[in-house]
Write a protein that holds these residues in place. Sequence first.
Motif, PDB file in Angstrom:
ATOM      1  N   ASP A  46      -8.464   2.419  -5.885  1.00 17.18           N
ATOM      2  CA  ASP A  46      -7.908   2.822  -7.175  1.00 17.18           C
ATOM      3  C   ASP A  46      -7.728   1.609  -8.084  1.00 17.18           C
ATOM      4  O   ASP A  46      -7.157   0.600  -7.681  1.00 17.18           O
ATOM      5  N   LYS A  47      -8.238   1.712  -9.312  1.00 19.68           N
ATOM      6  CA  LYS A  47      -8.163   0.578 -10.228  1.00 19.68           C
ATOM      7  C   LYS A  47      -6.730   0.208 -10.600  1.00 19.68           C
ATOM      8  O   LYS A  47      -6.464  -0.895 -11.067  1.00 19.68           O
ATOM      9  N   GLY A  48      -5.796   1.122 -10.362  1.00 14.77           N
ATOM     10  CA  GLY A  48      -4.399   0.837 -10.680  1.00 14.77           C
ATOM     11  C   GLY A  48      -3.816  -0.337  -9.919  1.00 14.77           C
ATOM     12  O   GLY A  48      -2.874  -0.977 -10.372  1.00 14.77           O
ATOM     13  N   ASP A 320      -9.661   7.336  -1.465  1.00 13.27           N
ATOM     14  CA  ASP A 320      -8.554   8.210  -1.084  1.00 13.27           C
ATOM     15  C   ASP A 320      -8.104   7.968   0.344  1.00 13.27           C
ATOM     16  O   ASP A 320      -6.984   8.308   0.724  1.00 13.27           O
ATOM     17  N   ASN A 321      -8.982   7.389   1.146  1.00 12.95           N
ATOM     18  CA  ASN A 321      -8.620   7.045   2.524  1.00 12.95           C
ATOM     19  C   ASN A 321      -9.602   5.996   3.028  1.00 12.95           C
ATOM     20  O   ASN A 321     -10.554   6.288   3.746  1.00 12.95           O
ATOM     21  N   CYS A 346      -6.388  -8.992  10.276  1.00 11.67           N
ATOM     22  CA  CYS A 346      -5.720  -8.081   9.350  1.00 11.67           C
ATOM     23  C   CYS A 346      -6.285  -6.673   9.495  1.00 11.67           C
ATOM     24  O   CYS A 346      -7.503  -6.481   9.537  1.00 11.67           O
ATOM     25  N   LEU A 347      -5.396  -5.682   9.557  1.00 12.96           N
ATOM     26  CA  LEU A 347      -5.743  -4.271   9.489  1.00 12.96           C
ATOM     27  C   LEU A 347      -5.201  -3.722   8.179  1.00 12.96           C
ATOM     28  O   LEU A 347      -4.041  -3.985   7.832  1.00 12.96           O
ATOM     29  N   TYR A 348      -6.027  -2.974   7.427  1.00 13.13           N
ATOM     30  CA  TYR A 348      -5.548  -2.452   6.151  1.00 13.13           C
ATOM     31  C   TYR A 348      -5.997  -1.005   5.963  1.00 13.13           C
ATOM     32  O   TYR A 348      -6.938  -0.533   6.593  1.00 13.13           O
ATOM     33  N   ASN A 349      -5.273  -0.309   5.084  1.00 11.11           N
ATOM     34  CA  ASN A 349      -5.557   1.094   4.821  1.00 11.11           C
ATOM     35  C   ASN A 349      -5.135   1.430   3.390  1.00 11.11           C
ATOM     36  O   ASN A 349      -4.005   1.127   2.982  1.00 11.11           O
ATOM     37  N   TYR A 350      -6.064   2.005   2.615  1.00  8.72           N
ATOM     38  CA  TYR A 350      -5.763   2.490   1.266  1.00  8.72           C
ATOM     39  C   TYR A 350      -5.711   4.013   1.314  1.00  8.72           C
ATOM     40  O   TYR A 350      -6.667   4.666   1.747  1.00  8.72           O
ATOM     41  N   GLU A 351      -4.607   4.573   0.865  1.00  9.12           N
ATOM     42  CA  GLU A 351      -4.462   6.012   0.758  1.00  9.12           C
ATOM     43  C   GLU A 351      -4.183   6.334  -0.700  1.00  9.12           C
ATOM     44  O   GLU A 351      -3.032   6.376  -1.135  1.00  9.12           O
ATOM     45  N   ALA A 352      -5.260   6.515  -1.458  1.00 10.33           N
ATOM     46  CA  ALA A 352      -5.157   6.762  -2.906  1.00 10.33           C
ATOM     47  C   ALA A 352      -4.406   5.626  -3.580  1.00 10.33           C
ATOM     48  O   ALA A 352      -4.937   4.531  -3.705  1.00 10.33           O
ATOM     49  N   GLU A 353      -3.149   5.825  -3.994  1.00 12.23           N
ATOM     50  CA  GLU A 353      -2.406   4.825  -4.759  1.00 12.23           C
ATOM     51  C   GLU A 353      -1.436   4.007  -3.904  1.00 12.23           C
ATOM     52  O   GLU A 353      -0.552   3.332  -4.434  1.00 12.23           O
TER      53      GLU A 353
END
Length: 539
Positions: A46-48, A320-321, A346-353
């Motif tokens: 998300d660009k936000g 979104d995921n 490092c472990l990372y996760n993006y869930e939408a915002e």
Amino acid sequence: MLRKSLFNVVLALVLCFTVVLAAEAAQPTAKDLVIDSIKNFDLGVDKGFYEKSQDETSIKITDFDGSLVKELGHVKGASIDLLSQLDASNNAIKISYTTDIKGNKHNGHIYLKDDKVILTKDFFSLLKELGFDAFKNNPSLLEQSNEYLYSSNEQLKSVWEQMISYQNQQLPGEYKELLLFLVEAIPDQYFNLSNNKVTLQLDQNGVEEFIYNLLAKVKGEQERVADIIVNLNKYNFEQMGISPEQMKQDIISGIDSMPAISREQIKLFGSFVKVNDFTYEVSLLPGGPKNFNMDLGFKAPDGSVEGQLTITVKSVGTKDNLEGSYNISGNFNALNGPQFDFSLACLYNYEAEIAYADTTVQAGAKDNTTGEVLLNFGATANSTTKVDTNLVVNAPALNAANSTDITSLIPGPQQEIIVTPPIVEEAELKVVVNGNTLKTDVTPSIKENKLIMVPARAVLEALGCEVKWIKPNEVQIIYGDKTILVIINETTYTANGLEKALSVPAYLEAGYTMIPVDLIIEELGAKTELVHGTVVITK
């Protein structure tokens, strides 16, 4: 009739093969697809996150010992909590920190605003506790400073420009051009397209071919190379007082003077560096996996030094995921010197915002000759980042009453004299040389052109010079193998016989010679600043 039929069949076959071959030729190659993905880069989140967002990070020091850091005491168990706020619309970032080190707590703020880094005073107390004392030469300077301390750096402007690119889901132009240039130099045969997946895999020969092609490409595309380097460093060059066009011409001249490198010379690369793995894989399906693996080993021909660097990056999913990981590890081992190991995971996760990340860092060093442990360091970090469209960061409005310029403590290109705050006439200026306050019969003064004048003998002798008065109106200064001759009321002076200009002539006040600080800066390499009625000179 038969001949005509055979002719029609042959013609049809020719036409079919022509169509098939033309269609095949129109299909993009694996390398084309990689180049196209760079040109049409999609950030994938998300660009936000690059417009208005807030991040909470907690850092824990799990290990901290070794002879290199023993003077810092017991730091194991220390914690650092950070609250970072990004407001790209106002070119502002605010980082609030809370630390607990050895039971001592610190709270403060760091701001990035336009071209300035703004700090609260506590930050330097925290650095001192960690063994980095920026005010070692003048401890009273921190006490006398205002609420905010700041430094200016033109290179911060590139941060806000890059944010705009990320907001548009794009890679900044300068990085895009660099990646394209590098990928173009990789031979086509090391790219593969199969099973809806593009693979780039380089072996030892592939890396050597890439280096050879890259050097030839640099020679053959000098203008493009110069543009890439200038765009990557444009604000740094501006700080150095070099125009982009001048820097471009200097780079091109440098490339022209580069000797040609033969394939045989590049083959020697293989005797130092071994390519165990270099693979990049990306799925052509939306949200498919992307993987990068690099494993390089290096070893000196005599076996005295060896080491390894490994990087692994994985990701899968959509914005979104999106989840992924990256690992960086390496080691350096000098048989008769130090051994150093490090790792970052490092472990990372993006869930939408919302985004989450867990990071672990470990580093260690020892002396192979004695077995002494030089460093054992470990830390963990957990962070949560959220898009916040209503976020507004209000950086402090700086003025002479609430802020102090500390740029002189962070040397930059061509830095000479930093005066802070803006010069005003002072009734009784003091002078501090290398942390010691001088007692002088005459005080420093500020001339109309904003130059500071200081008593010559007191200041110069404190800097290690020998000072002699030669009648009727000359001052001789001896500093190492340099002899400087200053004549009262003259606009020039000599240094080892070379005549130079003085912006303000030396003059006598109550029988004492006063000289401008720019002479001290020019000839002795000292640094000078004015802080709250005190002229601070360090060498």
